[in-house]
Scaffold this motif. Structure first.
Motif, PDB file in Angstrom:
ATOM      1  N   LYS A 265       3.873   5.697  -2.506  1.00 18.57           N
ATOM      2  CA  LYS A 265       3.465   6.742  -1.560  1.00 18.57           C
ATOM      3  C   LYS A 265       4.080   8.096  -1.888  1.00 18.57           C
ATOM      4  CE  LYS A 265       3.435   7.877   3.377  1.00 18.57           C
ATOM      5  NZ  LYS A 265       3.782   7.403   4.753  1.00 18.57           N
TER       6      LYS A 265
ATOM      7  N   SER B  15       0.822  -1.214   0.000  1.00 19.98           N
ATOM      8  CA  SER B  15       0.000   0.000   0.000  1.00 19.98           C
ATOM      9  C   SER B  15       0.855   1.263   0.000  1.00 19.98           C
ATOM     10  CB  SER B  15      -0.930   0.011   1.213  1.00 19.98           C
ATOM     11  OG  SER B  15      -0.176   0.002   2.420  1.00 19.98           O
ATOM     12  N   ILE B  16       2.159   1.168   0.331  1.00 21.10           N
ATOM     13  CA  ILE B  16       3.025   2.338   0.351  1.00 21.10           C
ATOM     14  C   ILE B  16       4.027   2.309  -0.799  1.00 21.10           C
ATOM     15  CG2 ILE B  16       2.792   2.573   2.844  1.00 21.10           C
ATOM     16  CD1 ILE B  16       5.633   1.385   3.087  1.00 21.10           C
TER      17      ILE B  16
ATOM     18  N   THR C 191      -7.774   6.808  -3.128  1.00 21.56           N
ATOM     19  CA  THR C 191      -6.830   7.905  -3.362  1.00 21.56           C
ATOM     20  C   THR C 191      -6.666   8.229  -4.838  1.00 21.56           C
ATOM     21  OG1 THR C 191      -5.021   6.307  -3.302  1.00 21.56           O
ATOM     22  CG2 THR C 191      -5.521   7.489  -1.260  1.00 21.56           C
TER      23      THR C 191
ATOM     24  N   GLU D 223      -6.979  -0.932   2.016  1.00 26.11           N
ATOM     25  CA  GLU D 223      -7.190   0.478   2.356  1.00 26.11           C
ATOM     26  C   GLU D 223      -6.727   1.415   1.252  1.00 26.11           C
ATOM     27  OE1 GLU D 223      -8.819   1.431   4.956  1.00 26.11           O
ATOM     28  OE2 GLU D 223      -9.071  -0.632   5.690  1.00 26.11           O
TER      29      GLU D 223
ATOM     30  N   GLU E  31      -2.108  12.924   0.109  1.00 29.91           N
ATOM     31  CA  GLU E  31      -3.494  12.505   0.319  1.00 29.91           C
ATOM     32  C   GLU E  31      -4.161  11.984  -0.958  1.00 29.91           C
ATOM     33  OE1 GLU E  31      -5.781  15.503   2.174  1.00 29.91           O
ATOM     34  OE2 GLU E  31      -4.621  15.486   4.044  1.00 29.91           O
TER      35      GLU E  31
ATOM     36  N   ASN F 282      -1.491   4.358  -0.285  1.00 26.17           N
ATOM     37  CA  ASN F 282      -1.214   5.544   0.522  1.00 26.17           C
ATOM     38  C   ASN F 282      -0.516   6.605  -0.318  1.00 26.17           C
ATOM     39  OD1 ASN F 282      -2.288   4.193   2.674  1.00 26.17           O
ATOM     40  ND2 ASN F 282      -0.310   3.692   3.630  1.00 26.17           N
TER      41      ASN F 282
ATOM     42  N   SER G 251       1.422  10.506   0.079  1.00 28.25           N
ATOM     43  CA  SER G 251       1.931  11.531   0.992  1.00 28.25           C
ATOM     44  C   SER G 251       1.211  12.853   0.806  1.00 28.25           C
ATOM     45  CB  SER G 251       3.440  11.728   0.776  1.00 28.25           C
ATOM     46  OG  SER G 251       3.697  12.121  -0.561  1.00 28.25           O
TER      47      SER G 251
END
Length: 846
Positions: free
Chosen positions: A353, A349-350, A406, A375, A382, A378, A380
């Motif tokens: 990011k 998920s990162i 996102t 989720e 948003e 991700n 940074s």
């Protein structure tokens, strides 16, 4: 002397004016020819009749075509021969392709044939046997040379030494000889060349001296050679190098500092090399790295530390199994990332990011990837700027509600070829800018009616290949901008489920609809009435059945000029699969395949008229010639239609004294037994002859319309059913088509019509002796009052006329139920009703 001198001066002035006019005309003509010019010359034995094309007064040489475009003159030839060809000095471009004779570029060849000002030379797909060291000498305007796809083995290193304006040099697909490793020799002395292509030239070695005399090269193409290793100083002399293509070689690794001097290098292609890592490679200003289809298996956290400004990264087709979750964190300028065609089974998920500038993200064809981050990815900042996300042909079994939360800027998403069984209404709600969604070839059986509720700008939706069984029209209420919809290769039994409050703007902008290869039996016109902009509809390979709705659909599609999918000619015929057929696929073709022959159409129910009103109107007509249109108040029946009913059961007529009714029954063959299980009662409604014309004229026969009403009696199938009425009209209409293949049927129908005409004449001759109104009313009363006769046995279109008539009481009905199997036939019928034009047909007579 004075007079003669004056005459001489005048004569000289006239000659001067004539010459100037001729020159002006010639100049205008040359300007006109220069605008649009294409001319080919062959033999020029007499130059007097030839038009001058070039400044040097030389025509286009033999085996050449000369053209002028935007001030540049190009000569396209299929051979090059010294002595037989001569070009004008203003030729700027020479093109020789597919020459069937070997070409030898001897010294000063281009100057010898007149190409002093030549700017580009292209000799391709030919055979250059020899190139002299001074072949291009003296061509001071030359800036581009292309000698690709020849059998050129060697070039003298000084071949282009004097061409100081030469910028583009292409020598690809030639078995060229390069300097040996460790040699001080250089390949070419061409200091001005900026783009140099020596791809697919069988080069095995490239050393530091190979390009030392070409310091101006900015683009170097070495693709498709046999390079297995490169020295660290191979490209150190190319200080202006911006793009290097090393793809399709045999390189297993690259020295860490091989590009340390190439500070301008922005694009590097190393795809299709057995390289297993780019770790340690130092290219500080690199923007694009194409490292697809190599042997990279693992991407570590520091693999790209020496290339932190990469904007476009292609790692597709590398069989990558693991990617460190911080592998791309230092690539803050990254806007294109391709991880497709690898063996990834997990995405962190990162992973992206820090890549807030990312625009395109591809992870397609990772068949072991079962899930996206629960989720979401991700960020940074948003929210990402990603506008295209491709996760097709993976093993995705589910898309979680927050997997795309996102990706708010998303405009295109491809989730095709996965195993997704359902999608909630929250998945796409986070991406309101979506204009294209591809969900084809998943396991979707239905879709929530609100799944696209937030996607107001959706224009293209692909649902092909899903086992969809039913879709609600409400699904498309939230997508007013949809123009392209594919629901083919599914299991739909209907187009979509129409709601009661379906908006009139449903799919109003749809122009393409594909519902082929489904199980659709019927498509109603009401389902597509709102598709005002529909231009293509593919309904091939469905189980379409011939019906009134089908023919209405064909009429609607024809009237709105909607075209079928012309690439497919295979459809289903009456719930049976049809074989593939070649030919033009059209709505007429579809109708022929589906219906075979035109089907009779059900007659719409007649308007409700009370028995008392009918009886009152009949009484008002003293002559008994009541107007059926006025009687029934039905606008569907033509004016001036007169109907007379002859009842075949005249044995109950007590007022007939001479027994003519019995004779009529014998002659017409209409006797029947009341107790017979299969009673076929035919009532013929024939035009009542006028009082002045006892026999119908030929014209009246041609315009006459006859109606056959057939009732099936004592059939258990129909005991509890109201009779149905079908009317088939063959009234001639220029708008109706005809079918040549129905001749056998037409012959049989014409024979039946002829028999009916003969019978009608006999009946009219017999009936002319009777009082018309009395016999007509008596026939109705007799038919309605026969003992044991039920309502449907009367064989009439009318109900009981009055409750005051004698005989068995009959319940009053407010509407006239249709009867079984009514067929309308017109005399002199020559064709069936067209399935494309339908009107509400009701019996009429002249």
């Amino acid at each position: 002397m004075g007079a003669r001198s004056l005459e001489f001066v005048l004569l000289l002035a006239v000659c001067t004016l004539a010459i100037s006019e001729s020159v002006n005309k010639t100049g205008k003509k040359d300007n006109k020819d220069s605008e649009n010019f294409l001319f080919q010359y062959e033999d020029y034995d007499s130059a007097d009749d030839q038009e001058v094309l070039f400044n040097e007064d030389r025509p286009c040489p033999r085996d050449c075509i000369c053209t002028v475009s935007q001030g540049y003159r190009t000569a396209k030839c299929n051979r090059l021969e010294v002595g037989t060809q001569k070009f004008g000095d203003d030729i700027t471009d020479l093109v020789i392709e597919n020459s069937d004779t070997p070409i030898e570029l001897e010294d000063f060849i281009f100057k010898k044939i007149g190409l002093h000002q030549i700017a580009t030379i292209k000799i391709v797909n030919s055979t250059i046997k020899y190139v002299g060291p001074n072949a291009f000498h003296g061509l001071h305007e030359l800036y581009a040379v292309n000698l690709s796809d020849n059998i050129l083995y060697r070039l003298h290193p000084e071949t282009f030494a004097t061409n100081k304006k030469l910028l583009l040099l292409t020598l690809s697909n030639n078995p060229l000889h390069f300097p040996a490793p460790g040699s001080d020799e250089y390949f070419l002395n061409a200091s001005s060349v900026q783009e140099f292509d020596v791809s697919y030239c069988y080069a095995q070695y490239i050393n530091a001296n190979t390009f030392k005399k070409m310091p101006g090269v900015m683009y170097l193409n070495l693709a498709g050679n046999h390079l297995s290793a490169l020295e660290a100083d191979t490209f150190k002399s190319l200080l202006d190098l911006e793009e290097l293509d090393l793809s399709d070689n045999k390189l297993r690794s690259l020295p860490d500092d091989i590009f340390s001097e190439n500070t301008e290098l922005a694009t590097l292609h190393i795809q299709r090399n057995p390289i297993d890592s780019v770790y340690g490679l130092q290219i500080s200003d690199l923007l694009t790295l194409n490292a697809g289809q190599t042997e990279i298996k693992f991407v570590g956290p520091s693999m790209f530390n020496g290339m932190t400004y990469i904007a476009n990264l292609n790692l597709s087709g590398n069989s990558i199994e693991k990617i460190h979750n911080q592998a791309f964190h230092k690539l803050i300028e990254l806007n294109y990332l391709d991880l497709s065609y690898n063996n990834l089974d997990f995405i962190s998920s990162i992973l992206i990011k820090e890549n807030i500038e990312l625009d395109i993200f591809k992870i397609s064809n990772n068949v072991n990837l079962k899930h996206l981050p629960v989720e979401g990815f991700n960020c940074s900042a948003e929210q990402f700027n990603i506008y295209f996300f491709d996760a097709s042909n993976c093993g995705l079994e589910e898309i979680y509600d927050d997997s795309l939360k996102t990706f708010t800027a998303l405009s295109q998403i491809n989730l095709s070829g996965n195993k997704i069984k359902s999608i909630s209404d929250r998945v796409f709600s986070r991406s309101p800018k979506l204009i294209e969604i591809n969900l084809s070839y998943n396991y979707l059986t239905t879709l929530d009616s609100k799944v696209f509720e937030k996607n107001k700008d959706l224009g293209k939706l692909n649902l092909q290949g899903n086992p969809l069984k039913v879709l609600s029209a409400e699904l498309f209420v939230h997508t007013p901008m949809l123009t392209w919809l594919d629901m083919s290769h599914a299991e739909l039994t209907s187009l979509w489920k129409v709601e009661k409050n379906q908006p009139s703007t449903l799919l109003i902008n749809l122009s393409f609809l594909n519902v082929s290869h489904n199980r659709i039996v019927e498509i109603k016109q009401t389902e597509i009435d709102t598709l005002k902009k529909l231009r293509t509809l593919d309904v091939s390979n469905n189980l379409l059945a011939c019906s009134r709705e089908f023919e209405n659909l064909m009429t609607w599609l024809s009237n709105h000029k909607v075209s079928p999918n012309a690439n497919t000619a295979s459809i289903a015929n009456l719930a049976e699969d049809a074989k593939e057929e070649n030919g033009t696929y059209s709505w007429e073709f579809l109708t022929h395949k589906t219906c075979g022959t035109p089907m009779p159409h059900p007659v719409e129910a007649l308007p409700s008229v009370s028995d008392e009103e009918i009886w009152e109107r009949i009484d008002k007509d003293a002559d008994g010639n009541f107007d059926l249109k006025d009687t029934l108040d039905d606008g569907k029946i033509a004016d001036d239609t007169k109907m007379v009913n002859d009842d075949d059961n005249t044995d109950a007529d007590d007022e007939d004294e001479d027994g003519e009714e019995e004779e009529d029954e014998d002659e017409s063959g209409e006797d029947y037994d009341e107790d017979d299980d299969n009673v076929d009662l035919k009532v013929k409604l024939i035009e009542k002859p006028s009082s002045t014309s006892p026999k119908p004229t030929e014209k009246s026969q041609n315009d006459r319309i006859k109606i056959d009403i057939k009732l099936l009696e004592n059939d258990n199938m129909y005991d509890d059913l109201e009779p149905e009425v079908y009317v088939q009209s063959s009234v001639k209409d220029e708008e109706h088509g005809h079918y040549d293949y129905l001749w056998p049927m037409l012959i049989a129908i014409l024979g039946a019509i002829l028999l009916l005409i003969v019978i009608g004449k006999v009946v009219m001759l017999v009936c002319s002796k009777r009082n018309k109104q009395i016999r007509y009313n008596s026939a109705i009363i007799a038919a309605m009052s026969h003992q044991g006769r039920t309502k449907k046995d009367c064989g009439l279109v009318y109900q009981q006329l009055s409750e005051d008539l004698t005989g068995p009481a009959t319940p009053k009905l407010n509407r006239y139920a249709p009867l079984h199997n009514v067929a309308v036939k017109a005399s002199n019928m020559s064709y069936e009703s067209s399935p494309f034009h339908h009107s509400n047909i009701v019996p009429e007579a002249v």
